[in-house]
Scaffold this motif. Structure first.
Motif, PDB file in Angstrom:
ATOM      1  N   TYR A 150       0.842  -1.202   0.000  1.00 45.87           N
ATOM      2  CA  TYR A 150       0.000   0.000   0.000  1.00 45.87           C
ATOM      3  C   TYR A 150       0.875   1.249   0.000  1.00 45.87           C
ATOM      4  N   SER A 151       1.948   1.195   0.781  1.00 44.28           N
ATOM      5  CA  SER A 151       2.877   2.328   0.842  1.00 44.28           C
ATOM      6  C   SER A 151       3.524   2.572  -0.516  1.00 44.28           C
ATOM      7  N   GLU A 152       3.958   1.499  -1.184  1.00 45.73           N
ATOM      8  CA  GLU A 152       4.582   1.632  -2.491  1.00 45.73           C
ATOM      9  C   GLU A 152       3.588   2.146  -3.528  1.00 45.73           C
ATOM     10  N   LYS A 153       2.358   1.723  -3.411  1.00 36.45           N
ATOM     11  CA  LYS A 153       1.331   2.105  -4.380  1.00 36.45           C
ATOM     12  C   LYS A 153       0.926   3.564  -4.230  1.00 36.45           C
ATOM     13  N   THR A 154       0.836   4.029  -3.004  1.00 36.07           N
ATOM     14  CA  THR A 154       0.316   5.375  -2.740  1.00 36.07           C
ATOM     15  C   THR A 154       1.401   6.413  -2.485  1.00 36.07           C
ATOM     16  N   GLY A 155       2.624   5.958  -2.204  1.00 33.47           N
ATOM     17  CA  GLY A 155       3.689   6.888  -1.850  1.00 33.47           C
ATOM     18  C   GLY A 155       3.624   7.353  -0.412  1.00 33.47           C
ATOM     19  N   LYS A 156       2.705   6.811   0.344  1.00 34.34           N
ATOM     20  CA  LYS A 156       2.553   7.177   1.747  1.00 34.34           C
ATOM     21  C   LYS A 156       3.567   6.423   2.588  1.00 34.34           C
ATOM     22  N   ARG A 157       4.180   7.092   3.575  1.00 35.38           N
ATOM     23  CA  ARG A 157       5.134   6.406   4.439  1.00 35.38           C
ATOM     24  C   ARG A 157       4.454   5.233   5.127  1.00 35.38           C
ATOM     25  N   ILE A 158       5.174   4.140   5.197  1.00 36.57           N
ATOM     26  CA  ILE A 158       4.554   2.921   5.716  1.00 36.57           C
ATOM     27  C   ILE A 158       4.103   3.091   7.159  1.00 36.57           C
ATOM     28  N   THR A 159       4.816   3.894   7.933  1.00 42.02           N
ATOM     29  CA  THR A 159       4.438   4.108   9.339  1.00 42.02           C
ATOM     30  C   THR A 159       3.174   4.940   9.464  1.00 42.02           C
ATOM     31  N   GLN A 160       2.753   5.550   8.359  1.00 45.62           N
ATOM     32  CA  GLN A 160       1.531   6.358   8.395  1.00 45.62           C
ATOM     33  C   GLN A 160       0.334   5.627   7.808  1.00 45.62           C
ATOM     34  N   VAL A 161       0.575   4.451   7.254  1.00 42.86           N
ATOM     35  CA  VAL A 161      -0.525   3.663   6.685  1.00 42.86           C
ATOM     36  C   VAL A 161      -1.369   3.094   7.818  1.00 42.86           C
ATOM     37  N   THR A 162      -2.679   3.191   7.692  1.00 38.15           N
ATOM     38  CA  THR A 162      -3.572   2.693   8.729  1.00 38.15           C
ATOM     39  C   THR A 162      -4.086   1.300   8.401  1.00 38.15           C
ATOM     40  N   GLU A 163      -4.518   0.615   9.418  1.00 38.04           N
ATOM     41  CA  GLU A 163      -5.084  -0.721   9.227  1.00 38.04           C
ATOM     42  C   GLU A 163      -6.324  -0.659   8.348  1.00 38.04           C
ATOM     43  N   GLU A 164      -7.119   0.398   8.514  1.00 35.18           N
ATOM     44  CA  GLU A 164      -8.340   0.543   7.720  1.00 35.18           C
ATOM     45  C   GLU A 164      -7.999   0.672   6.233  1.00 35.18           C
ATOM     46  N   GLU A 165      -6.953   1.444   5.920  1.00 35.78           N
ATOM     47  CA  GLU A 165      -6.561   1.610   4.525  1.00 35.78           C
ATOM     48  C   GLU A 165      -6.113   0.284   3.913  1.00 35.78           C
ATOM     49  N   VAL A 166      -5.364  -0.473   4.670  1.00 40.96           N
ATOM     50  CA  VAL A 166      -4.895  -1.767   4.179  1.00 40.96           C
ATOM     51  C   VAL A 166      -6.070  -2.716   3.981  1.00 40.96           C
ATOM     52  N   THR A 167      -6.969  -2.729   4.944  1.00 44.06           N
ATOM     53  CA  THR A 167      -8.121  -3.635   4.875  1.00 44.06           C
ATOM     54  C   THR A 167      -8.999  -3.315   3.672  1.00 44.06           C
ATOM     55  N   ASN A 168      -9.188  -2.044   3.398  1.00 49.87           N
ATOM     56  CA  ASN A 168     -10.072  -1.633   2.297  1.00 49.87           C
ATOM     57  C   ASN A 168      -9.523  -2.004   0.927  1.00 49.87           C
ATOM     58  N   GLN A 169      -8.190  -2.022   0.777  1.00 50.86           N
ATOM     59  CA  GLN A 169      -7.618  -2.319  -0.530  1.00 50.86           C
ATOM     60  C   GLN A 169      -7.147  -3.758  -0.680  1.00 50.86           C
ATOM     61  N   LYS A 170      -7.198  -4.507   0.429  1.00 53.38           N
ATOM     62  CA  LYS A 170      -6.679  -5.873   0.402  1.00 53.38           C
ATOM     63  C   LYS A 170      -7.614  -6.797  -0.375  1.00 53.38           C
ATOM     64  N   ILE A 171      -7.035  -7.637  -1.200  1.00 49.95           N
ATOM     65  CA  ILE A 171      -7.801  -8.646  -1.945  1.00 49.95           C
ATOM     66  C   ILE A 171      -7.480 -10.015  -1.351  1.00 49.95           C
ATOM     67  N   ASP A 172      -8.492 -10.648  -0.804  1.00 50.94           N
ATOM     68  CA  ASP A 172      -8.272 -11.958  -0.200  1.00 50.94           C
ATOM     69  C   ASP A 172      -7.960 -12.997  -1.269  1.00 50.94           C
ATOM     70  N   ILE A 173      -6.988 -13.813  -0.981  1.00 50.69           N
ATOM     71  CA  ILE A 173      -6.594 -14.890  -1.890  1.00 50.69           C
ATOM     72  C   ILE A 173      -7.257 -16.183  -1.424  1.00 50.69           C
ATOM     73  N   THR A 174      -7.876 -16.886  -2.334  1.00 46.21           N
ATOM     74  CA  THR A 174      -8.524 -18.158  -2.013  1.00 46.21           C
ATOM     75  C   THR A 174      -7.900 -19.270  -2.851  1.00 46.21           C
ATOM     76  N   LEU A 175      -8.302 -20.486  -2.577  1.00 43.76           N
ATOM     77  CA  LEU A 175      -7.787 -21.628  -3.319  1.00 43.76           C
ATOM     78  C   LEU A 175      -8.135 -21.536  -4.807  1.00 43.76           C
ATOM     79  N   ASP A 176      -9.239 -20.868  -5.121  1.00 46.22           N
ATOM     80  CA  ASP A 176      -9.635 -20.717  -6.517  1.00 46.22           C
ATOM     81  C   ASP A 176      -8.623 -19.887  -7.314  1.00 46.22           C
ATOM     82  N   ASP A 177      -7.835 -19.096  -6.614  1.00 44.81           N
ATOM     83  CA  ASP A 177      -6.840 -18.263  -7.283  1.00 44.81           C
ATOM     84  C   ASP A 177      -5.523 -19.001  -7.535  1.00 44.81           C
ATOM     85  N   ILE A 178      -5.411 -20.215  -7.015  1.00 43.17           N
ATOM     86  CA  ILE A 178      -4.139 -20.928  -7.030  1.00 43.17           C
ATOM     87  C   ILE A 178      -4.085 -21.886  -8.209  1.00 43.17           C
ATOM     88  N   ILE A 179      -2.931 -21.892  -8.877  1.00 49.07           N
ATOM     89  CA  ILE A 179      -2.718 -22.745 -10.036  1.00 49.07           C
ATOM     90  C   ILE A 179      -2.065 -24.052  -9.573  1.00 49.07           C
TER      91      ILE A 179
END
Length: 962
Positions: free
Chosen positions: A167-196
């Motif tokens: 998230y920090s690399e994507k937004t340019g925001k310092r990693i220490t300033q990234v919030t849990e809410e921001e990470v949760t909102n952009q996170k994509i859960d990986i499931t077994l269906d995504d695995i080759i």
């Protein structure tokens, strides 16, 4: 003048005391401690390799075990795939540099653990036994398909730090300033269906950190066996077509059909490095291990690796995933060949927990477990060792956790290696080394010793001493991680480690502890073990014990050991002063007798059999033959009650009855409920050393007994210590200082007594000799009344460390630097020098004892500019000869603290230093979970650091013990 005897024996290094280096065996790279050396992501350079190896050599290490491990977040461009030619170039360079520096190298036979990687195909991955049961009545056909769809499993190691970083690399925001809410909102859960499938073809394998993957799929049928209520059995396997339809009409009776399938366990390599992610191997298959090792051969071709000492295996650890790996494709044929019957005749007994004949069920399961014991020994362990020998190397093996008798697995290894701190667990590895005649018994030392950054060198020493007194003589620290200079302090670290590296302030003083270990191991690697009792380990009692799982795992501790007759008797005999090794059934078969019991050149006085339910007939017959030749054998309470297994049982039980009822054959055998008394009646040697709260181990070198004795009781020991052996002289050898001298001795009823003082945390060696050694007497002192406390001005100067070097402190008496005003002192981890001056006392003492008082954490002492002593704790005391002191003297005490305070500073300021893939940096204790669900010291109080004193010197006078 009232004086108290004070024995000259302290944790110090002094060139001014008696020098007796000739009494010590020669030291080598193997007598010195080694360290596991993790390569995070294999992102290393030749310059960095040289720097680290030179640091290891300077600190007194003898070698490294190179283990590639998961990478560092943000360093992906520097990753090097395991066994690629680029990796091989770095590895060969490490071998060359190690050889130049007099170090040796072992290599983990894979990355992380267990053995596995992207070249391990599905057919060679671990399997499990799955089954279904169908019921069919007379005249009916089975309507259902004979098939089993595997239940999917998706397990991976979560790591929130990766999400924050991305998230920090994507937004340019310092990693220490990234919030849990921001990470949760952009996170994509990986499931077994995504695995080759296959796994190794997936991208971002370091991020994925797969632990176990099972896909939903139809499993291959192994056998379909029908059983009716009259005991008739029919094999219907060939009558099932490709679509799973059974072409069969049930004849007379009610039938149960057991269909067994081969499941794919799905265990992945844990903590894998780049190029090492993928399936774990099937540990019970010749084809799997040989195909796995063939990949190494291809990588090694054309590369010079002849200086490699050994290949390493970091324990079994397959079945810490969901479900056991309890099948292998050739099991049925191997089982029939080795157990004497067809396993498919007994599938209901094997698989039905409610089977009406529980004795039959337990016997079949015992045979099943024995078969896996044989397989992991014959395929994985021996094939791997054979391959290593063909590559002019040996194997160092952690057998614990395997589904087999680890005494035999350890014994099949060139260097058995223990893990864990439980004495009996350690003894499984050291016993196997002793009984099989191996020179070395290794240990993975200081794993998860305390919470991160809270262990001092005195804690490390206690951990090491525990291994040494239980038979280990080749210590491998766990460990140190390669870290480039450009990495922000504390650099790269592995979570379950003691962090033995040059970023640790105590590293500068670690050479003293390493020298102590090297001297001690030089003794413990010489000669041969001097244990008297062989204690039988009844593995078949474990095989035959009811359990919900098909396989039994042998870890050397836990209820299967600690609560068993074996474990209780082992602890009792140890407490009663008997030195013992454990022995297996197969090892008993190789024993000989000629005046004493011989095993691979090592001699014992008695074999003890704890109360045992199941013992193979061959073992008992061998014991009978040994007894007939004069061997001392003691059975606890009675003979074994029964034989294991089910094949030809009645005939074998008749043989057992004839064997045990033939009293004339057992006339010289003792059967007793008090085994210690029985051994005493047989005049088997025992020691009373442990009665004083001390621990020890004995060694025989050139027909002389050597004792290594440690004290981790609640109080110092001082007095006459009885050693159960005759001696005209006893040489006292201090491995911390290298000094030696003849102790004051007197004869006793059952040996020789030596006068000694062993302080808490101290280790000492006694050599019992019947010849004149020409060694001067050990110095005994008595304390006088003269005592001086150093309360003159002290100057505290900060030499190295960080995050910044604090200003000097001037004080009238020693203080912890963390008591000074200013956050720089609280945050500081590093080295400071405490300096004062003093006049030589007027008393005409022979020597002076310098006591530092409270120290946090290690200290080296200079007197008039000359290094005199290094103290690692828990005692901070040393002897100063009067001749060393001038009219006016300068005392410098260099103190190193722990890493903790600087870590607290980093975590309180949200510095992103825990940036590792996979499991990252978890805490040992739950209360130390912090942001990103990893370790945090942000809530800790700063640890007292420096020298608090009081610093005193007290007069000493030569004295003679009475």
């Amino acid at each position: 003048m009232k004086r108290t005897i004070l024995f000259l024996l302290f944790l110090s290094i002094s060139p001014f005391l008696l020098s007796a280096q000739n009494v010590w065996p020669e030291e080598s790279s193997e007598t010195k401690p080694w360290s596991r050396w993790w390569w995070h992501g294999n992102s290393v350079t030749k310059e960095g390799i040289t720097k680290e190896l030179e640091s290891f050599q300077k600190a007194g290490l003898g070698g490294v075990e190179l283990t590639p491990i998961f990478g560092v977040i943000g360093e992906e461009a520097k990753f090097v795939d395991f066994l690629s030619q680029e990796w091989m170039d770095l590895f060969v360079f490490s071998l060359e540099e190690s050889e130049r520096l007099g170090l040796q190298v072992d290599l983990a036979t894979g990355t992380g653990w267990p053995f596995g990687g992207p070249w391990v195909e599905k057919e060679h991955s671990p399997k499990y036994l799955a089954h279904r049961v169908f019921s069919v009545k007379e005249g009916e056909k089975l309507i259902e398909k004979v098939e089993l769809i595997q239940e999917p499993i998706f397990r991976r190691v979560g790591n929130a730090a990766i999400d924050y970083y991305e998230y920090s690399e994507k937004t340019g925001k310092r990693i220490t300033q990234v919030t849990e809410e921001e990470v949760t909102n952009q996170k994509i859960d990986i499931t077994l269906d995504d695995i080759i499938d296959p796994i190794e073809t997936n991208p971002n394998l370091q991020k994925m950190a797969f632990d176990q993957i099972r896909f939903e799929e139809s499993l291959p049928l192994i056998s379909l066996i029908a059983y009716n209520d009259s005991g008739e059995i029919q094999d219907l396997t060939s009558r099932v077509n490709k679509s799973g339809q059974l072409d069969w009409v049930a004849p007379a009776g009610t039938w149960k059909l057991y269909a067994i399938f081969q499941g794919y366990h799905g265990k992945m390599v844990e903590r894998a490095a780049p190029g090492g992610e993928g399936n774990v191997i099937d540990h019970f298959s010749h084809e799997a291990i040989n195909d796995y090792l063939d990949f190494f051969d291809k990588a090694f071709k054309g590369n010079e690796i002849s200086s490699l000492r050994a290949f390493f295996n970091d324990s079994y650890e397959v079945d810490d995933a969901k479900g056991q790996s309890n099948w292998t494709p050739k099991l049925l044929s191997y089982f029939k060949e080795n157990r004497g019957y067809d396993l498919t005749d007994y599938l209901p007994a094997l698989l039905d927990e409610e089977y009406q004949d529980q004795e039959t069920r337990n016997r079949v399961i015992s045979d099943y477990r024995q078969t896996f014991n044989d397989l992991i020994l014959e395929t994985f362990t021996k094939d791997w060792a054979k391959w290593a020998h063909e590559n002019n190397a040996t194997v160092r093996n952690q057998s614990h956790g395997s589904p087999g008798n680890i005494l035999d697995l350890y014994a099949a290894s060139d260097i058995p290696e223990a893990e864990g701190t439980q004495p009996l667990r350690i003894k499984f590895a050291s016993s196997a080394a002793h009984v099989s005649g191996k020179k070395l018994a290794a240990s993975e030392a200081a794993t998860w010793l305390n919470e991160h950054f809270l262990s001092g060198l005195s804690d490390l020493k206690q951990n090491i001493d525990n291994y040494l007194v239980n038979g280990v003589n080749h210590v491998v620290y766990h460990g140190t991680a390669y870290s480039p200079d450009e990495d922000v302090w504390p650099g790269r670290l592995f979570y379950a480690a003691i962090h033995m590296n040059d970023r640790n302030p105590m590293w500068k003083h670690a050479a003293t502890l390493n020298q102590y270990i090297s001297r001690t191991q030089s003794v413990l690697q010489s000669g041969k073990p001097d244990n008297d009792v062989l204690l039988y380990f009844p593995a078949f009692d474990v095989y035959g014990a009811p359990h919900s799982e098909l396989l039994a795992h042998f870890d050397g501790h836990g209820s299967d050991v600690d609560d068993s007759n074996f474990g209780k008797l082992a602890n009792q005999l140890i407490d009663d002063g008997y030195e013992l090794d454990f022995i297996s059934d197969d090892q008993i078969l190789n024993l000989t007798f000629s005046g004493s019991i011989n095993s691979s050149g090592n001699h014992y006085q008695a074999i003890v059999i704890p109360e045992t339910q199941f013992m193979p007939l061959a073992t008992l017959e061998k014991l009978k033959k040994l007894a007939a030749k004069g061997a001392n054998i003691v059975f606890e309470n009675n003979f074994p009650h029964d034989l294991p297994g089910i094949y030809d049982l009645e005939k074998r039980q008749e043989q057992l009855a004839r064997l045990t009822n033939d009293k004339s054959s057992w006339s010289k055998v003792s059967i007793s409920s008090d085994v210690s008394s029985a051994l005493d009646n047989l005049q088997v040697r025992s020691e009373n050393i442990r009665n004083h709260g001390l621990q020890f181990i004995r060694r025989e070198i050139n027909q002389e007994a050597y004792y290594f004795v440690t004290n981790y009781s609640s109080e110092n020991f001082e007095g006459w210590l009885n050693l159960a052996g005759p001696a005209n002289e006893i040489v006292i050898m201090d491995p911390m200082t290298g000094q030696a001298g003849l102790g004051s001795i007197r004869k006793s009823k059952n040996g020789t007594e030596v006068y000694t003082k062993i302080a808490i945390g101290e280790g000492i060696i006694f050599r019992l000799s019947n010849q004149k050694n020409g060694i001067p007497a050990w110095h005994y002192y008595a304390t006088g009344n003269e005592s001086i406390e150093f309360n003159k001005p002290w100057l505290i100067t900060f030499k190295e460390g960080g995050p910044t070097l604090p200003q000097q402190i001037k004080t009238d008496h020693p203080i912890y630097w963390t008591e000074a005003e200013g956050i720089d002192y609280d945050h500081f981890s590093g080295i400071a020098t405490y300096t004062t001056t003093f006049k030589k006392p007027k008393a005409k003492a022979d020597a002076w004892v310098l006591e530092l008082g409270d120290v946090g954490e290690t200290a080296s002492i200079r007197i008039n500019g000359q290094l005199f002593s290094t103290l690692v704790g828990p005692e901070y005391t040393c002897i100063i000869p009067s001749s060393l002191l001038k009219k006016k003297n300068t005392l410098e005490i260099e103190v190193a603290n722990k890493m903790a305070n600087r870590i607290i500073h980093l975590d309180q300021n949200n510095v992103f230093w825990k940036r590792f893939y996979n499991t990252n940096f978890p805490p040992r204790l739950r209360e130390n979970f912090g942001p990103m669900r990893i370790f945090s010291a942000a809530k800790w109080d700063f640890l007292p650091s420096g020298l608090a004193g009081p610093v005193t010197i007290k007069s000493l006078y030569h004295s003679t013990p009475k």
